[in-house]
Write an enzyme that holds these catalytic residues in place. Structure first.
Site, short mmCIF file in Angstrom:
data_model
loop_
_atom_site.label_atom_id
_atom_site.label_comp_id
_atom_site.label_asym_id
_atom_site.label_seq_id
_atom_site.Cartn_x
_atom_site.Cartn_y
_atom_site.Cartn_z
CE LYS A 1 -12.01 -1.12 -10.05
NZ LYS A 1 -10.91 -1.75 -9.30
CG ASP B 1 -2.21 0.79 1.00
OD1 ASP B 1 -3.28 0.16 0.94
OD2 ASP B 1 -2.15 2.04 0.87
CG ASN C 1 -7.95 -4.53 -3.18
OD1 ASN C 1 -9.18 -4.60 -3.30
ND2 ASN C 1 -7.37 -3.71 -2.30
CE1 TYR D 1 -13.29 2.23 -8.90
CE2 TYR D 1 -15.34 1.47 -9.87
CZ TYR D 1 -14.36 1.36 -8.91
OH TYR D 1 -14.44 0.37 -7.96
#
Ligand code: NAD
Length: 260
Positions: free
Chosen positions: A162, A52, A93, A158
């Protein structure tokens, strides 16, 4: 000859994933879904690399799950190239939202979303595939979204990123199949995480009444948010004994949103 009887397949599908001896890398592990995935994969026995850009959060998660923290901004492709490659389970993720109408969507934000949510997953696959091929086993799970399958207004970056991740996941499935590697997307609807809490705050600030019920869950037959642990359970299932034939798929966890 196929020696797996339906009963045996059923029994094996019911077994829990045992990931002892396997190594997993989870991006965006400092919060929300990534954090839940790190915990669930560690509980299944995997050694977890938690990645992260938020150093404090990822160190806390790594400590909690007995894994290793890596502080890296996935927008920095050199930092991605320095992450571990000896990985059996790759969970792409990390992601973020930006809400603006298409006509006003900032091009640099659009490109950043693609770098973090498409290019970084590609580079991580490239890093991990040699190890997966060498072991004849690998699991790539890409955390997509219902917005990998459908569009909503004001989410051009987005939705486009995706959808691109969906395509990348399918190519990885096709190329990985001869080597025992599966690649799948999981496609959550709205999950109870800081990403969604921020959207609820923004909607409330814009004067929308009941932003959860009347906006986010308007199209969702099951009238509740999904929990991060439910997404993590699907990710672990995709790494378990009953899902070896599941590849190139997009597993919706959306309370019926895409069916509606
Ligand atoms: P979150 O905001 O709770 O967590 C995202 C994590 O990713 C954070 O820890 C953040 O620091 C990290 N991150 C973001 N950009 C990064 C970067 N450039 N480099 C390194 N780390 C970075 O979000 P979440 O809800 O857990 O979302 C996780 C994934 O699930 C995202 O890809 C998101 O698109 C997807 N998703 C979320 C929902 C939802 O409703 N929350 C629904 C569908 C899909």
């Amino acid at each position: 000859m196929n020696t797996v009887t339906p009963a045996a397949a059923h029994a094996s599908a019911a077994e829990r994933a045992n990931l002892s001896g396997r190594t997993a890398l989870v991006t965006g592990a400092g919060s929300g879904i990534g954090r839940a995935c790190a915990a669930a994969l560690a509980a299944a026995g995997a050694e977890v690399h938690a990645v992260d850009r938020d150093g404090d959060a990822v160190r806390e998660v790594a400590l909690a799950v007995g894994g290793t923290a890596h502080v890296a901004d996935l927008a920095d492709l050199d930092a991605v190239a320095a992450l571990p490659g000896e990985v059996d389970v790759l969970v792409n993720n990390a992601g973020f939202q930006h809400v603006a109408s298409l006509g006003e969507f900032p091009a640099e934000r659009f490109e950043l979303m693609h770098r973090v949510m498409v290019t970084a997953p590609l580079l991580l696959m490239q890093r991990c595939l040699p190890h997966m091929r060498g072991g004849g086993w690998g699991r790539i799970v890409n955390v997509s979204s219902v917005h990998g399958l459908r569009a909503s207004a004001n989410k051009a970056g987005y939705v486009a990123a995706k959808h691109a991740l969906e395509g990348l996941s399918k190519v990885a499935a096709v190329e990985g199949a001869p080597h025992g590697i599966t690649s799948n997307c999981v496609n959550p609807g709205y999950v109870r995480t800081p990403l969604v809490e921020r959207q609820l705050d923004d909607l409330a600030a814009a004067g929308r009444e009941d932003p959860l019920g009347s906006v986010l869950l308007d199209r969702t037959p099951v009238k509740r948010l999904l929990e991060p642990e439910e997404v993590a359970a699907a990710v672990v299932w995709l790494c378990g004994p009953g899902s070896g034939f599941v590849t190139g798929s997009s597993l919706t966890l959306d309370g019926g949103w895409t069916a509606n």
